[in-house]
Design a protein around this motif. Structure first.
Motif, PDB file in Angstrom:
ATOM      1  N   ALA A   1       0.700  -1.177  -0.015  1.00 38.62           N
ATOM      2  CA  ALA A   1       0.328   0.052   0.196  1.00 38.62           C
ATOM      3  C   ALA A   1       0.425   1.282   0.042  1.00 38.62           C
ATOM      4  O   ALA A   1       0.291   2.165  -0.720  1.00 38.62           O
ATOM      5  N   ASP A   2       2.493   1.104   0.161  1.00 39.15           N
ATOM      6  CA  ASP A   2       2.692   2.188   1.031  1.00 39.15           C
ATOM      7  C   ASP A   2       3.620   2.202  -0.368  1.00 39.15           C
ATOM      8  O   ASP A   2       4.928   3.279  -0.344  1.00 39.15           O
ATOM      9  N   ASP A   3       3.292   2.295  -1.340  1.00 34.48           N
ATOM     10  CA  ASP A   3       4.497   2.199  -3.085  1.00 34.48           C
ATOM     11  C   ASP A   3       4.181   3.055  -3.977  1.00 34.48           C
ATOM     12  O   ASP A   3       3.217   2.988  -4.101  1.00 34.48           O
ATOM     13  N   VAL A   4       5.264   3.809  -3.207  1.00 36.64           N
ATOM     14  CA  VAL A   4       4.801   5.457  -4.019  1.00 36.64           C
ATOM     15  C   VAL A   4       5.401   5.860  -4.711  1.00 36.64           C
ATOM     16  O   VAL A   4       5.816   6.322  -5.722  1.00 36.64           O
ATOM     17  N   ASN A   5       6.332   4.623  -5.321  1.00 34.88           N
ATOM     18  CA  ASN A   5       7.610   5.242  -6.433  1.00 34.88           C
ATOM     19  C   ASN A   5       6.382   5.235  -7.758  1.00 34.88           C
ATOM     20  O   ASN A   5       7.185   3.894  -8.580  1.00 34.88           O
ATOM     21  N   TRP A   6       6.423   5.679  -8.106  1.00 31.44           N
ATOM     22  CA  TRP A   6       4.774   6.188  -9.231  1.00 31.44           C
ATOM     23  C   TRP A   6       4.644   7.067  -9.906  1.00 31.44           C
ATOM     24  O   TRP A   6       5.034   7.572 -10.057  1.00 31.44           O
TER      25      TRP A   6
ATOM     26  N   ARG B   1       5.934   1.910 -13.053  1.00 30.77           N
ATOM     27  CA  ARG B   1       6.251   1.951 -11.220  1.00 30.77           C
ATOM     28  C   ARG B   1       8.170   1.637 -11.429  1.00 30.77           C
ATOM     29  O   ARG B   1       8.182   0.816 -11.859  1.00 30.77           O
ATOM     30  N   PHE B   2       8.884   2.597 -10.182  1.00 37.57           N
ATOM     31  CA  PHE B   2      10.002   2.035 -10.046  1.00 37.57           C
ATOM     32  C   PHE B   2      10.753   1.740  -8.729  1.00 37.57           C
ATOM     33  O   PHE B   2       9.734   2.082  -7.745  1.00 37.57           O
ATOM     34  N   THR B   3      11.505   1.284  -8.965  1.00 37.27           N
ATOM     35  CA  THR B   3      11.523   0.849  -7.401  1.00 37.27           C
ATOM     36  C   THR B   3      13.892   0.907  -8.238  1.00 37.27           C
ATOM     37  O   THR B   3      14.482   0.766  -8.604  1.00 37.27           O
ATOM     38  N   GLY B   4      13.581   1.707  -7.055  1.00 35.43           N
ATOM     39  CA  GLY B   4      15.056   3.037  -7.138  1.00 35.43           C
ATOM     40  C   GLY B   4      15.428   3.742  -8.249  1.00 35.43           C
ATOM     41  O   GLY B   4      13.298   4.103  -8.570  1.00 35.43           O
TER      42      GLY B   4
ATOM     43  N   LEU C   1      17.036   4.196 -15.550  1.00 38.45           N
ATOM     44  CA  LEU C   1      17.403   4.757 -16.795  1.00 38.45           C
ATOM     45  C   LEU C   1      17.661   6.669 -15.989  1.00 38.45           C
ATOM     46  O   LEU C   1      17.951   6.920 -15.009  1.00 38.45           O
ATOM     47  N   SER C   2      18.234   7.305 -17.489  1.00 34.10           N
ATOM     48  CA  SER C   2      18.747   8.362 -17.737  1.00 34.10           C
ATOM     49  C   SER C   2      17.159   9.479 -16.885  1.00 34.10           C
ATOM     50  O   SER C   2      16.224   8.792 -17.935  1.00 34.10           O
TER      51      SER C   2
END
Length: 905
Positions: A779-784, A799-802, A833-834
């Motif tokens: 639920a707190d997955d905010v890298n979006w 969606r990104f992880t780091g 990603l650049s």
């Protein structure tokens, strides 16, 4: 020095030799074996990519009962006890094995021995029933035994090659390339293709006969009549070596009396039929290749005999460059035939209906009983399971819930069966998911044994990988169950070598030349000699030398010693078009995939050429049905339907459709074409009519379409009617997704990720919530990041992880507003990603345009259509050879050569 192992490819019946190299770091590389007589240094795209499929991400590693891991002794004792209980209560016919042309000969032998000689029933059949059993029956009727007379060498020696119902370029590409090379070296060589579809194979043809579906027997009956009437009978051969010619010709005259009658029945031009007849008559060295287009028919046996009749009449059999040649579908379908893997056979080419043969086998095995009659063939077997007559079934190395006709019936049968045991290397397939007991089996690279290819060449398949987890070879599992059932003294095997020697000894037991199949010279083979066994064509002479081609002496294996003409009454397919169901549906393979995608579906390279299931149809039919090229179509019968993409082609006859057979429930939502194929079989062979069903087709009116690229492989339920994932319910350990609907979705393996294409008729009220339900783990997955255009009904999210792109989602009410996938796919190769790419991500295209290679054409070298077109235009390339020199495309397996030629225009 790298460690090398000589083995054979696990795919089609060509039986190509491969050399596997393992370097010091443990990495594997596969290359063709130039010394193997099947491929002479060539491999197709599937064989070339073998190293990419060695480490399957979903291996079944441990025995399971009702979804729970158990020890091997618990699994084997449970199977043995349940089988014994069922046999005691209901008789031996209440249990069955369903095996596979993917098994090695040694596995097949032990399964057949256990079922027929110790359980005492013949209910062991194989998925080879679906591809070559009609050829088996045709051979036995004509020759007295299931014998393929030709060798691959005859393809190079022929003056005329007739390819009937065989898309050799895609289904047996190495043999196709042997033909291509032969034609270049001998421009006088002629090729005729006979197929309702103008397939890629027809690019090699001097003449293509696009006959009406199901009319092959009319064509060959007509050829027989024409040859007899015009003085092309080899009178000496017919008199000395055959029986029944007059009856066969007389019946043929009543069904196909003239060229004009044949042309009308087959919907061909009179001139084309006459050209074929004259070409066949004028050519001494003729090889007629036949495959699934002949075999998969409700009259497949008769069709096979109709074309064999033409070779018998002209004496074009048993000679260099001449004969009727069945191309087998699977790598060891022939090995299964040798050991009695079919329900109506005994081992060593002996007949179960012959009491002397039953006695011979029982005495050799010293078994307490022998099956007294033929067992249930594949389709009948699963119908008997649903009817409750068969209470237990053990399925080995195959996926009948997808591959059999009327697949919904097969699923019903397995769902209500008292005991379903499945031995496989993969934990989740449509069939494994229905099993009570799952047994981990070794697969290619791990197991040890032999296979036999389409021209009778026996080759070794030694292991070069350690057994993963607790997986065992099929013969080991079978022997352990046999020992638990009290048959230990008959199943003492400690190695595949021991089984092979017993198999060879049985082939020679009381033979005295009565049976062609004979491996007697190998019955005392040492383990070291077995390990070094060279590829050899059976039968063997006393010195252990193989036989290149059969019948050179004009002797056959019928009671009379003569070949038998078969009088053929042609029959059209049982399913005929109606106003309600106006299209004929044909099924088959695509170039880079195999069976139900269990192996090839995990290879990005092999998934690139044909990424999604499709229906190929004539563009005028598409127009009339309101379908667009690239759109989604629903094909349906009275009870079942599938969803596939539309592909238009003028190579497809009007009124006919083609859908590939490969897509299972692990890779698509509703593309299993087996659901549309009725359970109609040849009355002699039991082979299903997989090439002829009748269906209707309409546009699938999606409310939205989209695609997702994700580093994670999502649960299947995540893509069904836009619902978030739900957990499977467990019924006797068998998963069944709760969602009742199956909209369009396809899973495609790409480098570093999975790509999903999907569509639904159900609107999504809140796309942002749907995306988070689909992609967010917490639920707190905010890298979006996301973008919504309400006016254009377009939604895009990532969606990104780091700094790494983990997944991206693109949805629109219009497929035309979805961006190309290639650049987005390339982003998953980047660790971070650049900033420029991150800004451009939701636009779906780079800020600075890079080269888009387009759809993959050459899978061996990963060369795309746009790259090829650009090279043709900029460098003036005018031949496939020039394309090969420039881009390497087409220089390895050659299966893309027809497409390269098409791009040249």
């Amino acid at each position: 020095m790298p460690k090398t192992t000589r083995t054979t490819c696990p795919y089609c019946g060509v039986g190509c030799g491969v050399i596997v190299e393992q370097d010091a770091a443990g990495a594997f590389k596969v290359r063709p074996d130039k010394e193997h007589p099947a491929n002479l240094g060539r491999l197709c795209s599937k064989g070339t990519a073998l190293a990419e499929t060695l480490d399957h991400p979903q291996r079944l590693l441990y025995p399971e009962i009702d979804g729970q891991r158990v020890a091997w002794d618990v699994a084997t004792s449970t199977i043995a006890n349940r089988f014994q209980q069922i046999i005691a209560e209901h008789g031996a016919d209440a249990v069955a094995f369903y095996v596979s042309g993917q098994l090695l000969t040694e596995d097949y032998y032990v399964a057949n021995k256990l079922m027929k000689g110790y359980l005492g029933a013949a209910n062991i059949d194989t998925n080879s029933r679906l591809c070559m059993s009609s050829a088996v029956a045709a051979h036995k009727r004509a020759f007295g035994e299931d014998l393929v007379s030709c060798s691959y060498e005859d393809l190079e020696a022929a003056q005329l090659i007739v390819l009937v119902g065989s898309n050799t370029a895609w289904c047996h590409p190495v043999l196709y390339q042997r033909m291509v090379k032969a034609k270049k070296l001998n421009p006088a060589l002629k090729v005729v293709t006979i197929d309702p579809r103008r397939t890629q194979t027809a690019d090699l043809a001097d003449l293509h006969l696009g006959l009406a579906p199901g009319t092959d027997a009319f064509l060959f009956n007509g050829l027989l009549v024409w040859l007899a009437a015009n003085g092309h009978t080899d009178a000496a051969f017919v008199s000395q070596s055959t029986n029944g010619m007059e009856q066969a010709v007389d019946l043929a005259k009543t069904t196909a009396p003239t060229v004009q009658a044949v042309a009308a029945q087959c919907n061909l031009a009179v001139e084309a039929v006459e050209q074929f007849f004259k070409l066949f008559a004028a050519t001494q060295r003729v090889v007629t290749v036949f495959s699934q287009g002949i075999n998969q028919s409700s009259s497949g046996v008769d069709k096979g005999n109709a074309l064999i009749n033409c070779h018998l009449l002209t004496g074009r059999i048993g000679k260099v460059g001449a004969g009727a040649f069945s191309f087998t579908g699977q790598p060891n379908a022939m090995g299964g035939r040798e050991v009695g893997g079919l329900a109506n056979q005994l081992a060593a080419h002996l007949d179960i209906d012959n009491p002397q043969h039953r006695d011979l086998v029982q005495r050799f095995w010293q078994s307490p009983r022998i099956a007294p009659q033929a067992g249930l063939k594949a389709v009948d077997l699963f119908q008997a399971i649903e009817a409750g007559k068969v209470k237990a079934v053990w399925i080995m190395g195959t996926n009948p819930a997808v591959s059999l006709p009327d697949s919904a019936q097969v699923r019903r049968a397995l769902q209500q069966c008292e005991l379903v045991v499945v031995s496989d290397c993969v934990r989740n397939t449509d069939t494994v998911d229905l099993a009570h007991i799952r047994l981990p089996a070794l697969t290619w690279g791990e197991r040890d044994g032999t296979v036999t290819n389409s021209d009778r060449t026996i080759s070794r398949q030694p292991p070069f990988l350690p057994a993963p987890g607790e997986a065992k070879q099929d013969w080991q599992i079978l022997a352990e169950v046999a020992q638990e059932m009290g048959f230990g003294s008959a199943f003492p095997y400690q190695s595949a070598h021991e089984i092979f020697r017993e198999h060879a000894a049985l082939s020679a037991f009381e033979n005295h030349g009565a049976r062609c199949f004979n491996l007697g010279a190998w019955q005392t083979l040492t383990a070291a000699d077995y390990d070094q066994l060279p590829p050899t064509q059976w039968p063997l002479d006393a010195a252990g030398q193989g036989t290149t081609r059969l019948f050179a002496d004009g002797k056959f294996f019928t009671p009379s010693g003569k070949a038998q003409f078969i009088a053929v009454q042609p029959r059209l397919p049982q399913s005929q078009r109606t106003p309600e169901f106006p299209f004929v549906l044909n099924t088959g393979r695509v170039r880079d995939h195999w069976h139900t995608l269990t192996r090839t579906g995990i290879s990005p390279r092999l998934s690139a050429h044909v990424a999604e299931p499709y229906v190929e149809m004539h563009p005028c039919d598409a127009r009339d049905q309101g379908l667009q090229d690239g759109g989604i179509a629903r094909l349906y019968t009275a009870t079942q339907s599938v969803l596939v993409k539309v592909k238009t082609s003028r190579d497809q006859q009007r009124g006919s459709l083609f859908v590939p057979m490969h897509w299972s429930g692990q890779f698509s939502g509703a593309a299993g074409v087996g659901a549309l194929i009725p359970a109609i079989v040849d009355p002699i062979s039991g082979q299903p009519e997989g090439k002829h069903a009748v269906v209707a087709i309409e546009a699938y009116q999606a409310a939205w379409q989209g695609f997702l690229i994700s580093r994670r492989k999502l649960p299947l339920g995540a893509l069904r009617e836009g619902r978030p994932p739900v957990a499977p319910t467990e019924i006797h350990g068998r998963g069944d997704w709760q969602s009742p609907s199956y909209p369009y979705w396809t899973a495609i393996k790409i480098e570093n990720a999975w790509r999903y294409e999907f569509a639904s008729t159900s609107p999504i009220a809140d796309w942002a919530t749907f995306a988070r339900d689909l992609l967010c783990q917490h639920a707190d997955d905010v890298n979006w990041t996301e973008y919504l255009d309400i006016a254009r009904q377009t939604y895009r999210a990532a969606r990104f992880t780091g700094g790494q792109l983990e997944s991206c989602l693109f949805i629109s009410a219009s497929a035309a507003r979805l961006p190309p996938r290639d650049w987005l796919v390339s982003l998953f190769a980047q660790e971070t990603l650049s900033p420029t790419d991150r800004v451009s991500l939701l636009a779906g295209k780079p800020a600075v345009a890079g080269e888009d290679k387009g759809r993959t054409v050459c899978a061996c070298f990963n060369v795309g259509e746009k790259t090829i077109r650009k090279a043709i235009a900029e460098q003036g390339l005018s031949s496939v050879e020039a394309i090969g020199r420039c881009l390497n495309a087409g220089t390895n397996c050659g299966s893309c050569l027809p497409e390269l030629q098409a791009l040249l225009g």
